[in-house]
Design an enzyme around this catalytic site. Structure first.
Site, PDB file in Angstrom:
ATOM      1  N   LYS A 183     -30.700 -36.365  19.591  1.00 25.00           N
ATOM      2  CA  LYS A 183     -31.060 -35.756  18.314  1.00 25.00           C
ATOM      3  C   LYS A 183     -32.237 -34.833  18.603  1.00 25.00           C
ATOM      4  CE  LYS A 183     -33.498 -36.905  14.071  1.00 25.00           C
ATOM      5  NZ  LYS A 183     -34.128 -38.006  13.338  1.00 25.00           N
ATOM      6  N   PRO A 200     -29.692 -41.512  11.899  1.00 24.40           N
ATOM      7  CA  PRO A 200     -30.741 -42.532  12.017  1.00 24.40           C
ATOM      8  C   PRO A 200     -31.954 -42.120  11.185  1.00 24.40           C
ATOM      9  CG  PRO A 200     -30.599 -41.203  14.008  1.00 24.40           C
ATOM     10  CD  PRO A 200     -29.491 -40.759  13.115  1.00 24.40           C
ATOM     11  N   MET A 201     -32.440 -43.047  10.360  1.00 24.99           N
ATOM     12  CA  MET A 201     -33.599 -42.760   9.515  1.00 24.99           C
ATOM     13  C   MET A 201     -34.555 -43.943   9.559  1.00 24.99           C
ATOM     14  SD  MET A 201     -31.614 -41.076   6.272  1.00 24.99           S
ATOM     15  CE  MET A 201     -30.223 -42.222   6.364  1.00 24.99           C
ATOM     16  N   CYS A 233     -37.738 -36.309  15.920  1.00 23.53           N
ATOM     17  CA  CYS A 233     -38.589 -36.897  14.887  1.00 23.53           C
ATOM     18  C   CYS A 233     -39.889 -36.098  14.748  1.00 23.53           C
ATOM     19  CB  CYS A 233     -38.909 -38.344  15.216  1.00 23.53           C
ATOM     20  SG  CYS A 233     -39.949 -39.131  13.970  1.00 23.53           S
ATOM     21  N   GLN A 275     -30.650 -45.624  18.575  1.00 25.11           N
ATOM     22  CA  GLN A 275     -31.523 -44.521  18.939  1.00 25.11           C
ATOM     23  C   GLN A 275     -32.837 -45.047  19.510  1.00 25.11           C
ATOM     24  OE1 GLN A 275     -33.800 -41.790  16.126  1.00 25.11           O
ATOM     25  NE2 GLN A 275     -31.973 -40.583  16.598  1.00 25.11           N
TER      26      GLN A 275
END
Length: 144
Positions: A130, A17-18, A91, A61
């Site tokens: 994550k 995921p970005m 993040c 996410q």
């Protein structure tokens, strides 16, 4: 490798995921070129999100710092029927981490665990997370 009911080969290719990158068009393009699983960019509880069948399996996410908000976001996301719900504890973006969300939760491991347990208990969809090894190189939390 198996996650929930999804069976992968020995070396699956996952699209990470970005933020501002993994929108539906990019996810579908990556699936077309061989990604075994794709993830959405992280979304807040009030964001609009959609999944199309040709991008499955797909994970959505979510991020946040409050247990109740994360549980509510997971329940909302679950109505879209993703294959996985992913918790973003990694993040490093300043506007996210400074508020105690994303990698900012690595400064409060008990809360990170509380959020994880509460979300897992609240939904039927498999949950992944994550994260990073630690807040910085001097504060490594996750080790081998």
């Amino acid at each position: 490798m198996k996650i929930g009911n999804i069976e992968f080969g020995n070396h699956p290719l996952f699209l990470a995921p970005m933020e501002d990158v993994t929108d539906i068009g990019f996810r579908k393009l990556c699936k077309r070129f061989g990604a075994d699983m794709v993830y959405s960019e992280f979304v807040s509880a009030d964001a609009k999100m959609r999944i199309e069948d040709d991008e499955r399996p797909v994970g959505i996410q979510i991020y946040g710092r409050d247990v109740d908000s994360m549980v509510e976001a997971a329940k909302i996301v679950e109505t879209l029927n993703p294959d996985i719900i992913d918790l973003n504890f990694g993040c490093p973006v300043k506007k996210v981490a400074i508020k105690g969300a994303g990698s900012g939760l690595l400064r409060d491991i008990p809360k990170m665990l509380e959020i994880t347990r509460a979300v897992v208990a609240a939904v039927h969809t498999p949950v992944t997370a994550k994260t990073r090894l630690g807040w910085d190189s001097n504060n490594l939390i996750i080790t081998t």
